[in-house]
Structure formats: C-alpha cells, structure tokens
Write an enzyme that holds these catalytic residues in place. Structure first.
Site, PDB file in Angstrom:
ATOM      1  N   GLU A  50      -9.210  63.971  31.985  1.00 51.37           N
ATOM      2  CA  GLU A  50      -8.788  65.087  30.997  1.00 51.37           C
ATOM      3  C   GLU A  50      -8.758  66.269  31.810  1.00 51.37           C
ATOM      4  O   GLU A  50      -8.614  67.713  31.287  1.00 51.37           O
ATOM      5  CB  GLU A  50      -9.522  64.640  29.664  1.00 51.37           C
ATOM      6  CG  GLU A  50      -9.549  63.255  28.893  1.00 51.37           C
ATOM      7  CD  GLU A  50     -10.013  62.621  28.171  1.00 51.37           C
ATOM      8  OE1 GLU A  50     -10.591  63.061  27.878  1.00 51.37           O
ATOM      9  OE2 GLU A  50      -8.997  61.515  27.649  1.00 51.37           O
ATOM     10  N   GLY A  60      -6.660  56.346  26.286  1.00 51.92           N
ATOM     11  CA  GLY A  60      -6.237  57.180  24.284  1.00 51.92           C
ATOM     12  C   GLY A  60      -4.684  56.375  24.132  1.00 51.92           C
ATOM     13  O   GLY A  60      -4.371  56.828  22.658  1.00 51.92           O
ATOM     14  N   GLU A 117     -10.169  54.624  35.938  1.00 55.40           N
ATOM     15  CA  GLU A 117      -9.465  54.723  33.525  1.00 55.40           C
ATOM     16  C   GLU A 117      -8.268  55.278  34.791  1.00 55.40           C
ATOM     17  O   GLU A 117      -8.306  56.409  35.229  1.00 55.40           O
ATOM     18  CB  GLU A 117      -9.982  56.473  33.888  1.00 55.40           C
ATOM     19  CG  GLU A 117     -11.764  56.139  33.242  1.00 55.40           C
ATOM     20  CD  GLU A 117     -12.106  56.144  32.429  1.00 55.40           C
ATOM     21  OE1 GLU A 117     -12.539  55.974  31.293  1.00 55.40           O
ATOM     22  OE2 GLU A 117     -12.121  57.706  31.984  1.00 55.40           O
ATOM     23  N   LYS A 144     -16.406  61.494  24.151  1.00 60.70           N
ATOM     24  CA  LYS A 144     -15.749  63.345  23.826  1.00 60.70           C
ATOM     25  C   LYS A 144     -15.784  64.443  23.083  1.00 60.70           C
ATOM     26  O   LYS A 144     -16.858  64.625  23.298  1.00 60.70           O
ATOM     27  CB  LYS A 144     -14.334  62.917  24.086  1.00 60.70           C
ATOM     28  CG  LYS A 144     -13.827  61.337  25.227  1.00 60.70           C
ATOM     29  CD  LYS A 144     -12.014  61.411  25.193  1.00 60.70           C
ATOM     30  CE  LYS A 144     -12.152  59.834  26.343  1.00 60.70           C
ATOM     31  NZ  LYS A 144     -10.656  59.394  26.412  1.00 60.70           N
ATOM     32  N   ASN A 188     -18.365  57.593  26.392  1.00 55.61           N
ATOM     33  CA  ASN A 188     -18.229  58.462  26.334  1.00 55.61           C
ATOM     34  C   ASN A 188     -17.242  59.371  25.095  1.00 55.61           C
ATOM     35  O   ASN A 188     -16.057  59.049  24.399  1.00 55.61           O
ATOM     36  CB  ASN A 188     -16.738  59.198  27.149  1.00 55.61           C
ATOM     37  CG  ASN A 188     -16.185  60.016  27.712  1.00 55.61           C
ATOM     38  OD1 ASN A 188     -16.395  61.177  26.875  1.00 55.61           O
ATOM     39  ND2 ASN A 188     -15.010  60.383  28.226  1.00 55.61           N
ATOM     40  N   HIS A 209     -13.987  62.950  35.016  1.00 53.51           N
ATOM     41  CA  HIS A 209     -12.473  62.654  34.341  1.00 53.51           C
ATOM     42  C   HIS A 209     -11.239  63.206  34.691  1.00 53.51           C
ATOM     43  O   HIS A 209     -11.286  64.338  34.047  1.00 53.51           O
ATOM     44  CB  HIS A 209     -13.519  62.819  32.826  1.00 53.51           C
ATOM     45  CG  HIS A 209     -12.891  61.924  31.572  1.00 53.51           C
ATOM     46  ND1 HIS A 209     -11.188  61.798  31.168  1.00 53.51           N
ATOM     47  CD2 HIS A 209     -13.399  60.742  31.154  1.00 53.51           C
ATOM     48  CE1 HIS A 209     -11.113  61.292  29.935  1.00 53.51           C
ATOM     49  NE2 HIS A 209     -12.363  59.627  30.480  1.00 53.51           N
ATOM     50  N   SER A 265      -9.207  52.516  26.497  1.00 53.13           N
ATOM     51  CA  SER A 265      -8.533  52.099  25.635  1.00 53.13           C
ATOM     52  C   SER A 265      -8.899  50.220  26.003  1.00 53.13           C
ATOM     53  O   SER A 265      -9.019  49.364  25.246  1.00 53.13           O
ATOM     54  CB  SER A 265      -6.962  51.272  25.436  1.00 53.13           C
ATOM     55  OG  SER A 265      -5.930  52.135  25.496  1.00 53.13           O
TER      56      SER A 265
HETATM   57  P1  13P Z   1     -10.293  55.462  25.492  1.00 50.53           P
HETATM   58  O1  13P Z   1     -11.747  54.157  25.388  1.00 50.53           O
HETATM   59  O2  13P Z   1     -10.188  56.149  24.397  1.00 50.53           O
HETATM   60  O3  13P Z   1      -9.169  55.655  25.870  1.00 50.53           O
HETATM   61  O4  13P Z   1     -10.934  56.855  26.635  1.00 50.53           O
HETATM   62  C1  13P Z   1     -11.155  55.963  27.649  1.00 50.53           C
HETATM   63  C2  13P Z   1     -11.971  57.080  28.526  1.00 50.53           C
HETATM   64  O5  13P Z   1     -11.087  58.294  28.746  1.00 50.53           O
HETATM   65  C3  13P Z   1     -12.861  57.102  28.733  1.00 50.53           C
HETATM   66  O6  13P Z   1     -13.650  58.599  29.064  1.00 50.53           O
END
Ligand code: 13P
Length: 263
Positions: free
Chosen positions: A97, A175, A169, A11, A9, A95, A215
């Site tokens: 976010e 993150g 997740e 992002k 991902n 997701h 992460s």
């Molecule tokens: P990180 O691997 O940066 O923590 O992000 C995970 C994520 O949200 C994947 O969709």
C-alpha cells in the site's frame, strides 16, 4: 528452527483512545507458547498499545507500519527510526500500500531497512506481485527483483542478525478475500530463500522467517501453516477482530509445538 510469527497490521484503523483496549483483548485471547506475536497500530496509537501490553502481556511486541529513510531533518509529518525506539521493537517496511500510495521504490525501501536495523528494530520486509504479474508468469521474477532492490547493499549477516522477517503478500490477495494457494505461497517462500542465497546469504537465508499475507483468516490460516516453508502470517483486516486473531494464533501454536518452539 525458524520462529513462528503472527503480525497484526492494523493499517489506518484505531485511535489512541481505543487501541489499548483492543491490544489487551487480542493479547489475552492469543496466549500460545512459542508463537511470536506483533501488533502494528498506527503511529499515534503506538504509545497506547505499548502501555496496554506492558501491563497485560509483555510477550506481545509492538511494531510500526512504516518509517522514514532519513534519521532526522526537514521532512514534515514523517517519523524516523530513532523516534520509534521505546515505542516499538518491530517495523514493517515496503508494504504494497505504501509502494502504491507513496511511490516507494525498492531502493528507498532498502534505505528504510538500514535505518530500522541501525536503530536495533526488527524489520518485516513486504514483497509481492500484482495480479498481472502472476497471470503473466512473472510473480517470482518480480519478487526476486524486489528483494535484490531492497537488500543488495545490506550485509547479509548483519541483516539476518537484526532479525529480518520477509512477508510475501501478493497484492491481488490483500483485502480482497482472495488468497494464494498454500502451494503457491510455499513455492514463493522457496523462491525468496533462493533469492537470498543468490545475494550471498547462505545459511542465514534458510533461517529467515517468511510469512504469508493477504486475506488471512482463522478459516484459511491452516492451509498456509501446513507448508513447512511458511513461518506465520501478516494479517490485515482479520487482525482487528479478537476472535479471528485467537483462531489464527491457535493454529500457529500447533506449528510452534511441532517445531519444538513451545518450550
Ligand atoms: P488483509 O489481511 O486485510 O488482506 O491485509 C493483508 C495485509 O496487507 C497485511 O499487511
């Protein structure tokens, strides 16, 4: 045996000018028999990534990071599932976010899931609890409610046939450099399959891949893939780094071979 999936991902990173090169580099560093690889760039880079992979490594699939819950209409700035056909074959929905920044609810996510499946695209449904939920012992109840909210109106057989993948997740691990333990992720994967069973999924629930995300790096992926209930990873920050992806997919290749998927 369930598929082993590593999904990247990206992002809100990369531009159409650099995404194709990055996808090509990652593809060339991650050739592992039996591992399903998916790269999810921003919408505007889907075409560049599709073209780069078509010519260098068609085994790597392209995914979108989101989709609108309607097919078409007066929704300025939005992208519908039919628009993605030909550009992507997978779509991330729900997701955290987007739950946070776009106030996406479980019901809305369920509608997105329907559009994804109708378009013949493969959904990755994200679920996960906040830190306060975990600390209060509510993690499983929260994820259970997210699954019920998104999946209740969906025919289990059709959704399973559409290739649903669930990504667990935990929000506090995204993150942050913090991760769940392998044991916690495994317990959640079991809870996710129990929730699918309660929704009438039967055998299909047991066959649904569950990924861990939050992460994930080449240094910690082994802890998750050591758990038989975890079928891969949804990778954020580390998915922009070819060295990291090489390490993550190499470890996934061990799991794929152990499962007899490597042909
Ligand atoms: P990180 O691997 O940066 O923590 O992000 C995970 C994520 O949200 C994947 O969709």
């Amino acid at each position: 045996m369930r598929d082993v999936v590593v999904a990247a991902n990206w992002k809100m990173h990369t531009t159409p000018a650099d995404a194709g090169d990055l996808a090509r580099t990652i593809a060339s560093r991650t050739r592992e028999a039996g591992v399903t690889r998916v790269i999810c760039p921003p919408f505007v880079s889907l075409g560049a990534v599709r073209d780069a992979l078509a010519e260098s490594d068609p085994d790597v699939a392209v995914g979108a990071q989101n989709v609108h819950h309607e097919l078409a209409g007066a929704y300025t700035g939005e992208i519908s599932a039919p628009m993605l056909v030909g550009l992507a074959t997978w779509v991330i929905v729900g997701h955290s976010e987007r739950r946070r920044d776009a106030a996406e609810t479980d019901a809305l996510i369920g509608r997105k899931l329907a559009r994804v499946l109708e378009a013949g695209l493969r959904p990755i449904l994200c679920v996960g609890e906040q830190l306060a939920d975990r600390e209060a012992g509510r993690a499983i109840a929260v994820v259970d409610a997210q699954l019920r909210g998104a999946l209740t109106d969906h025919d289990p057989a059709a959704t399973a046939d559409g290739g649903l993948v669930i990504a667990y997740e935990p929000v506090w691990a995204i993150g942050t450099g913090r991760t769940a333990t392998g044991a916690d992720a495994s317990a959640m994967a079991d809870a996710i399959r129990a929730a699918l069973d309660a929704l009438g999924w039967g055998e299909s629930g047991a066959a649904t891949p569950v990924l861990y995300g939050g992460s994930v790096t080449s240094a910690n992926i082994a802890e998750f893939l050591a758990e038989p209930s975890i079928d891969g990873a949804l990778v954020g920050g580390a998915s922009l780094k070819p060295d990291e992806m090489a390490g993550i997919v190499a470890r996934a290749g061990i799991t794929a071979r152990a499962r007899g998927l490597a042909g």
